[in-house]
Design a protein around this motif. Structure first.
Motif, PDB file in Angstrom:
ATOM      1  N   LYS A  25       0.931  -1.184  -0.011  1.00  3.96           N
ATOM      2  CA  LYS A  25       0.146   0.051   0.003  1.00  3.96           C
ATOM      3  C   LYS A  25       0.830   1.196   0.030  1.00  3.96           C
ATOM      4  O   LYS A  25       2.112   1.061   0.415  1.00  3.96           O
ATOM      5  CB  LYS A  25      -0.863  -0.032   1.410  1.00  3.96           C
ATOM      6  N   ALA A  26       0.411   2.324  -0.413  1.00  5.46           N
ATOM      7  CA  ALA A  26       1.054   3.667  -0.605  1.00  5.46           C
ATOM      8  C   ALA A  26       0.630   4.422   0.682  1.00  5.46           C
ATOM      9  O   ALA A  26      -0.281   4.474   1.216  1.00  5.46           O
ATOM     10  CB  ALA A  26       0.680   4.443  -1.651  1.00  5.46           C
ATOM     11  N   ARG A  27       1.618   5.132   1.263  1.00  5.33           N
ATOM     12  CA  ARG A  27       1.439   5.957   2.583  1.00  5.33           C
ATOM     13  C   ARG A  27       0.712   7.096   1.794  1.00  5.33           C
ATOM     14  O   ARG A  27       0.756   7.651   0.963  1.00  5.33           O
ATOM     15  CB  ARG A  27       2.635   6.419   3.044  1.00  5.33           C
ATOM     16  N   GLY A  28      -0.279   7.577   2.945  1.00  4.26           N
ATOM     17  CA  GLY A  28      -1.141   8.936   2.633  1.00  4.26           C
ATOM     18  C   GLY A  28      -0.314   9.914   2.256  1.00  4.26           C
ATOM     19  O   GLY A  28      -0.960  10.628   1.618  1.00  4.26           O
ATOM     20  N   LYS A  29       0.818  10.138   2.446  1.00 10.26           N
ATOM     21  CA  LYS A  29       1.555  11.442   2.140  1.00 10.26           C
ATOM     22  C   LYS A  29       1.597  11.563   0.948  1.00 10.26           C
ATOM     23  O   LYS A  29       1.868  12.665   0.273  1.00 10.26           O
ATOM     24  CB  LYS A  29       3.033  11.355   2.605  1.00 10.26           C
ATOM     25  N   PHE A  30       1.730  10.772  -0.169  1.00 13.30           N
ATOM     26  CA  PHE A  30       1.505  10.793  -1.533  1.00 13.30           C
ATOM     27  C   PHE A  30       0.348  11.459  -2.048  1.00 13.30           C
ATOM     28  O   PHE A  30       0.498  12.242  -2.856  1.00 13.30           O
ATOM     29  CB  PHE A  30       1.628   9.360  -2.259  1.00 13.30           C
ATOM     30  N   ARG A  31      -0.950  11.231  -1.401  1.00 14.78           N
ATOM     31  CA  ARG A  31      -1.981  11.806  -1.816  1.00 14.78           C
ATOM     32  C   ARG A  31      -2.053  13.409  -1.417  1.00 14.78           C
ATOM     33  O   ARG A  31      -2.470  14.266  -2.117  1.00 14.78           O
ATOM     34  CB  ARG A  31      -3.163  11.285  -1.221  1.00 14.78           C
ATOM     35  N   PHE A  32      -1.604  13.676  -0.361  1.00 13.40           N
ATOM     36  CA  PHE A  32      -1.312  15.090  -0.146  1.00 13.40           C
ATOM     37  C   PHE A  32      -0.363  15.760  -0.849  1.00 13.40           C
ATOM     38  O   PHE A  32      -0.441  17.108  -1.005  1.00 13.40           O
ATOM     39  CB  PHE A  32      -0.828  15.363   1.637  1.00 13.40           C
ATOM     40  N   ASN A  33       0.641  14.827  -1.252  1.00  7.36           N
ATOM     41  CA  ASN A  33       1.557  15.804  -2.189  1.00  7.36           C
ATOM     42  C   ASN A  33       1.511  15.758  -3.739  1.00  7.36           C
ATOM     43  O   ASN A  33       2.034  16.174  -4.496  1.00  7.36           O
ATOM     44  CB  ASN A  33       2.913  15.174  -1.917  1.00  7.36           C
ATOM     45  N   GLU A  34      -0.040  15.224  -3.830  1.00  7.05           N
ATOM     46  CA  GLU A  34      -0.446  15.173  -5.333  1.00  7.05           C
ATOM     47  C   GLU A  34       0.386  14.295  -6.330  1.00  7.05           C
ATOM     48  O   GLU A  34       0.745  14.440  -7.225  1.00  7.05           O
ATOM     49  CB  GLU A  34      -0.927  16.243  -6.070  1.00  7.05           C
ATOM     50  N   LEU A  35       1.004  13.263  -5.511  1.00 10.82           N
ATOM     51  CA  LEU A  35       1.936  12.356  -6.584  1.00 10.82           C
ATOM     52  C   LEU A  35       1.322  10.720  -6.000  1.00 10.82           C
ATOM     53  O   LEU A  35       1.083  10.412  -5.013  1.00 10.82           O
ATOM     54  CB  LEU A  35       3.327  12.331  -5.710  1.00 10.82           C
ATOM     55  N   THR A  36       1.079  10.162  -7.241  1.00 10.94           N
ATOM     56  CA  THR A  36       0.363   8.892  -7.185  1.00 10.94           C
ATOM     57  C   THR A  36       1.409   8.022  -7.675  1.00 10.94           C
ATOM     58  O   THR A  36       2.022   8.053  -8.877  1.00 10.94           O
ATOM     59  CB  THR A  36      -0.851   8.708  -8.017  1.00 10.94           C
ATOM     60  N   PRO A  37       1.714   6.967  -7.005  1.00 12.67           N
ATOM     61  CA  PRO A  37       2.665   5.869  -7.657  1.00 12.67           C
ATOM     62  C   PRO A  37       2.181   5.187  -8.975  1.00 12.67           C
ATOM     63  O   PRO A  37       0.953   4.885  -9.100  1.00 12.67           O
ATOM     64  CB  PRO A  37       2.597   4.688  -6.426  1.00 12.67           C
TER      65      PRO A  37
END
Length: 288
Positions: A25-37
């Motif tokens: 799973k991806a950490r939530g911080k990526f959503r806040f940084n508008e960066l999606t794996p």
């Protein structure tokens, strides 16, 4: 651990680390940084109780928009010479999109067994004059795919082309298994059916290949009109012979590219595709 995302479904990412694939799973911080794996991303992961978490996305060398795949280095552009018949205007659009993303391009013309000798000679003349590497193949029987395998090492290769051209069949042959669904050509409209449901990387011959679902309509209007000419590599030698700096090789006098077209050095059909795309881009930009 460092690995490569080979598939992403429903919020889960499957990361290949050496010979192991870890569900993450991806950490939530990526959503806040508008960066999606993205599939193709090199990522740093942490694993606990056989469950992985993506901690960091490493810098990308490239990013395709449609499909959304990162770090692609090479494109196998696959078209059939018959059933469906090759569409050169559509093919030129695929080539331009790949050029605009700085991908190394290798062209594969499939279903060679259905083509007459004159069809093969036309293709040889057309692409021989452009300078792209091209190979005739019979993907269904596995003919000519040894050459394709040689290009895969140390590359992330996107396999693109219209439906029904044999992309999935080619991938299955290269991988030695039915990793991609394939579809028959519709007799009613002689067009292929979309068969791939999601993007995924497949490890093969010390590299990765990715199929491209839905990659059938190509928007070239995101390319700047001044940059379009750079997507036609055969123009490069002659653009320095133009009278005016910044020549678009369209209606300007004293154009080295147009002169090469008139002399038969540059393929007339390629130049016509260029002007059609240039007009399309200019029209869209006019109303932006």
């Amino acid at each position: 651990m460092i690995g490569t995302i080979i598939k992403g479904i429903g919020g889960f990412y499957y990361v290949k680390v050496d010979d192991e694939v870890v569900e993450c799973k991806a950490r939530g911080k990526f959503r806040f940084n508008e960066l999606t794996p993205l599939v193709g991303d090199r990522v740093e992961i942490a694993v606990k109780n056989n469950k992985g978490v993506i901690e960091k996305i490493l810098p990308r060398t490239s990013e395709l928009i449609r499909p959304n795949v990162a770090n692609v280095t090479q494109a196998f552009v696959v078209f059939s010479i018959k059933s469906p018949d090759i569409n050169l205007d559509l093919l030129n659009r695929f080539l331009v999109i790949c050029e605009s993303n700085n991908l190394n391009i290798v062209l594969f013309i499939n279903k060679r067994d259905l083509a007459a000798g004159q069809d093969l000679k036309f293709i040889e003349n057309y692409f021989g004059r452009i300078g792209y590497k091209y190979h005739f193949i019979g993907a269904k029987a596995g003919e000519g795919l040894e050459e394709a395998g040689k290009y895969l090492k140390n590359n992330v290769t996107v396999v693109c082309g219209p439906s029904g051209a044999g992309k999935s069949t080619m991938i299955n042959r290269l991988c030695g298994s039915n990793v991609m669904e394939t579809g028959e050509i519709s007799e009613k409209n002689n067009r292929g059916k979309h068969t791939t449901r999601h993007s995924q990387l497949i490890a093969v011959k010390d590299g990765f290949i990715v199929d491209t679902p839905g990659f059938s309509s190509l928007d070239i209007t995101k390319i700047k009109k001044e940059e379009l000419q750079h997507c036609f590599p055969e123009f490069e030698e002659y653009k320095y012979q133009c009278k005016f700096k910044g020549c678009l090789h369209y209606k300007e006098p004293g154009c080295g590219v147009k002169d090469a077209v008139e002399k038969g050095i540059i393929v007339q059909g390629r130049y016509q595709s260029y002007t059609t795309m240039l007009e399309e881009i200019s029209k869209v930009k006019l109303y932006d």
